[in-house]
Design a protein around this motif. Sequence first.
Motif, PDB file in Angstrom:
ATOM      1  N   SER A 163      34.983  34.836  39.867  1.00 23.90           N
ATOM      2  CA  SER A 163      33.923  34.083  39.077  1.00 23.90           C
ATOM      3  C   SER A 163      33.174  33.319  40.092  1.00 23.90           C
ATOM      4  O   SER A 163      33.568  33.139  41.254  1.00 23.90           O
ATOM      5  N   ARG A 164      31.934  32.736  39.825  1.00 24.50           N
ATOM      6  CA  ARG A 164      31.295  32.067  40.711  1.00 24.50           C
ATOM      7  C   ARG A 164      31.782  30.706  40.862  1.00 24.50           C
ATOM      8  O   ARG A 164      31.998  30.098  42.262  1.00 24.50           O
ATOM      9  N   ALA A 165      32.395  30.120  39.985  1.00 28.47           N
ATOM     10  CA  ALA A 165      33.275  28.897  40.306  1.00 28.47           C
ATOM     11  C   ALA A 165      34.629  29.286  41.420  1.00 28.47           C
ATOM     12  O   ALA A 165      34.875  28.536  42.158  1.00 28.47           O
ATOM     13  N   GLN A 166      35.301  30.242  41.080  1.00 25.62           N
ATOM     14  CA  GLN A 166      36.370  30.772  41.829  1.00 25.62           C
ATOM     15  C   GLN A 166      36.013  30.984  43.328  1.00 25.62           C
ATOM     16  O   GLN A 166      36.529  30.672  44.248  1.00 25.62           O
ATOM     17  N   GLU A 167      34.773  31.696  43.281  1.00 28.78           N
ATOM     18  CA  GLU A 167      34.435  32.061  44.754  1.00 28.78           C
ATOM     19  C   GLU A 167      34.078  30.729  45.680  1.00 28.78           C
ATOM     20  O   GLU A 167      34.456  30.723  46.743  1.00 28.78           O
ATOM     21  N   SER A 168      33.772  29.764  44.838  1.00 25.58           N
ATOM     22  CA  SER A 168      33.349  28.284  45.851  1.00 25.58           C
ATOM     23  C   SER A 168      34.687  28.105  46.253  1.00 25.58           C
ATOM     24  O   SER A 168      34.714  27.531  47.615  1.00 25.58           O
ATOM     25  N   ALA A 169      35.649  28.001  45.490  1.00 24.50           N
ATOM     26  CA  ALA A 169      37.168  27.676  46.026  1.00 24.50           C
ATOM     27  C   ALA A 169      37.773  28.567  47.008  1.00 24.50           C
ATOM     28  O   ALA A 169      38.343  27.963  47.785  1.00 24.50           O
ATOM     29  N   ALA A 170      37.555  29.848  46.803  1.00 23.66           N
ATOM     30  CA  ALA A 170      38.235  30.733  47.694  1.00 23.66           C
ATOM     31  C   ALA A 170      37.738  30.696  48.947  1.00 23.66           C
ATOM     32  O   ALA A 170      38.459  30.905  50.093  1.00 23.66           O
ATOM     33  N   LYS A 171      36.292  30.363  49.182  1.00 23.36           N
ATOM     34  CA  LYS A 171      35.810  30.464  50.513  1.00 23.36           C
ATOM     35  C   LYS A 171      36.630  29.286  51.473  1.00 23.36           C
ATOM     36  O   LYS A 171      36.679  29.524  52.672  1.00 23.36           O
ATOM     37  N   ASP A 172      36.782  28.213  50.745  1.00 26.83           N
ATOM     38  CA  ASP A 172      37.499  27.129  51.396  1.00 26.83           C
ATOM     39  C   ASP A 172      39.146  27.474  51.662  1.00 26.83           C
ATOM     40  O   ASP A 172      39.816  27.346  52.865  1.00 26.83           O
ATOM     41  N   ARG A 173      39.727  28.157  50.837  1.00 27.09           N
ATOM     42  CA  ARG A 173      41.243  28.600  50.847  1.00 27.09           C
ATOM     43  C   ARG A 173      41.180  29.773  51.968  1.00 27.09           C
ATOM     44  O   ARG A 173      42.309  29.863  52.662  1.00 27.09           O
ATOM     45  N   PHE A 339      33.463  36.141  27.066  1.00 25.30           N
ATOM     46  CA  PHE A 339      34.316  36.897  27.970  1.00 25.30           C
ATOM     47  C   PHE A 339      33.653  36.851  29.419  1.00 25.30           C
ATOM     48  O   PHE A 339      34.143  36.403  30.324  1.00 25.30           O
ATOM     49  N   ILE A 340      32.316  37.068  29.427  1.00 22.66           N
ATOM     50  CA  ILE A 340      31.544  37.251  30.496  1.00 22.66           C
ATOM     51  C   ILE A 340      31.415  35.898  31.087  1.00 22.66           C
ATOM     52  O   ILE A 340      31.477  35.613  32.348  1.00 22.66           O
ATOM     53  N   HIS A 341      31.087  34.912  30.492  1.00 21.56           N
ATOM     54  CA  HIS A 341      31.151  33.321  31.185  1.00 21.56           C
ATOM     55  C   HIS A 341      32.257  33.090  31.626  1.00 21.56           C
ATOM     56  O   HIS A 341      32.472  32.578  32.836  1.00 21.56           O
ATOM     57  N   SER A 342      33.539  33.185  30.738  1.00 17.36           N
ATOM     58  CA  SER A 342      34.751  32.811  31.386  1.00 17.36           C
ATOM     59  C   SER A 342      35.124  33.533  32.648  1.00 17.36           C
ATOM     60  O   SER A 342      35.705  32.900  33.508  1.00 17.36           O
ATOM     61  N   LYS A 343      35.070  35.257  32.486  1.00 12.98           N
ATOM     62  CA  LYS A 343      35.688  35.871  33.706  1.00 12.98           C
ATOM     63  C   LYS A 343      34.881  35.707  34.900  1.00 12.98           C
ATOM     64  O   LYS A 343      35.098  35.834  36.018  1.00 12.98           O
ATOM     65  N   PHE A 344      33.525  35.782  34.891  1.00 10.02           N
ATOM     66  CA  PHE A 344      32.659  36.064  35.832  1.00 10.02           C
ATOM     67  C   PHE A 344      31.593  34.797  36.193  1.00 10.02           C
ATOM     68  O   PHE A 344      31.139  34.866  37.433  1.00 10.02           O
ATOM     69  N   LEU A 345      31.684  33.669  35.578  1.00 14.70           N
ATOM     70  CA  LEU A 345      30.750  32.644  35.805  1.00 14.70           C
ATOM     71  C   LEU A 345      31.484  31.408  36.187  1.00 14.70           C
ATOM     72  O   LEU A 345      32.004  31.065  37.158  1.00 14.70           O
TER      73      LEU A 345
END
Length: 624
Positions: A163-173, A339-345
């Motif tokens: 998701s967009r929120a997870q992507e931000s955290a992933a770049k740091d990890r 579902f879209i908001h939860s999984k992808f945003l």
Amino acid sequence: MVLRPPILQRRFLSSNVLKNNHHHHHNQWTINQVTKSNFTESLEQIKNHITHSDFVAVSMQKTGSYSAAWQRLLPFDTADTAYFKAKYAAERFQVLQFAVCPFSVRAAKVIAHPYNFHLFPRDEFKIGMPSYSFSCQSSYLTTMAQEGFDFNVCIYSGISYLSRAQESAAKDRIGNPVPSNYVVQLPSTLSVADTIFVERIKSRVKHWRNACKDSNTRSEEALIRSLRKLIVGGEEYGSRPCLNLDVCSERQVQLALEMLKEFSDDLVPLLIPTKGGGTQAVRIVLTSSKEDRILFERELQHMEEEQNKRVRGFREVIDSISASQKPVVAHNSLNDFTFIHSKFLTPLPPTMDEFSSSLRLVFPHILDVNHLMKEIGPLKRLTNLRAAISCLKERFFAPIDLEIPHQGETNEGNRHGHNVLRISQLFAKLCSILKITPEAHEDDKGHLTSALECYANIFNPCSTSSEDPINGDVMVWTDNTRKVRCKDLVFLWGFRGGISARMLENQLRGSHEVFSEEFDVRLVDKSCAIVVFWDPGFAESFLEAMKSGGIFCEPLRELISEGLRAACYEAYNRVCRLGLWEKNLADALDKALADTDSLSEAHSKEEQSVISWNSDLMINLDDL
């Protein structure tokens, strides 16, 4: 060299043929089945189709929806309670297929480009995202298996995503070096410590740079070059020399970047992030010339884009739909878009209003065919796509041809993704019958407007208002448009098992004066019923009588002694808001009332402690 696309075959599917040979024709629908192996090429194709289409239809195959009968969306649900239910399902279950169909409506023809993406939340980068547990309902999995769904393909070849929120955290990890985008802002005067740090790293960079460019070192033996590299502290980034500068703070990062401006012709700074989100070092890469520097920066940009694509995965499709700003057409939009908001945003917000506002920033125009169906009398009670299409064919003349210009991979017996075509076709038929022109037109002020605007962004097909969830009007039966205020509804439970709504209604009639007038009873599930009082104020009178134990009414007192309990609509709203998703609604209401009683008791004690405060009981220190 110009690459020419393959010749596109065309297939025209007339609505008359669909009517005469429905099952055979659906087998002829060939939809692009997309997995990891063909995702990259399919992504470029669907982006092009989204750009050149007027609408985008979406449909999903999930591992489940609602666990209990009362947890489904019911006619008496307000926008808030409906959202709480959809939120619970979206956070519990998983999407395994996501069908997307960019389409345009031209006269009596739908030009469609359907794709069905197979998904699986796999942890591609070993960073703990997005892998998580999710629930499955056996009935859903059975249906998918009957449609030829291959679970092995899903698990091993399904497309992952963040998701967009997870992507931000992933770049740091992930911690890969990234180009410096700092806007350096330093005070005009530096401290002594700053000056020492800058001079130290400047001396080190000059020494390393000169050693790398010294032509005499190139002819040295490999062992000597290795020893020299070890002493100087240099490494290699690909085929180019590089040097890491350790930093202890973001200020030192800025100082280092400011100092490196002196060497901007051939040195390229990269930031090495920490897992916590800061910067642990500045990596300097030496290029051989200005042209090589430009080439290296392009390589970095390309590497970053490729990594971002890998991180986003299927979300690239979601982002493309969002960027196009095209209207998105769905069936049961509240279900799908939670579902879209939860999984992808991002994680779902706590309220319906926040959800609507957040979603509108990404998808400004969402159209639900359910709302268009409500405008046609015979379709008001239908919620099934196939039943709605069949009803339209029998009662209305609205021939719509379905053209699929580009054919997907033929898979005999595979019916995955067909719902997205049904949604596209049903949308066009409904617009034709309702005399709605799908295309947007420019008004006098130059703004694009459409006759579909009034149907956009309505998520609850039952409720008329979300402003006042307790006093708003709702329906109780899907086949009856008669509305009732939420405050005139009472939830009843504690009656004996196996009783029908008619039997319960007969028991209640005559038990209290409020049941001498018009009222209705409906079972919500086997444990709980809902009573509709059509006369204002009767619900409050009945709840007061229940609270007093029915002391003024013998028949009601007997029912209460047998275990009968009652609660207003606020208790049901509280159940949904707190997420008390028990199998039986009666158990959930018991928990909600128990929580309310404990809170009231605590509040009462707090008030009591304040009320009992007396100045006569205060100790005056002067009297001691």
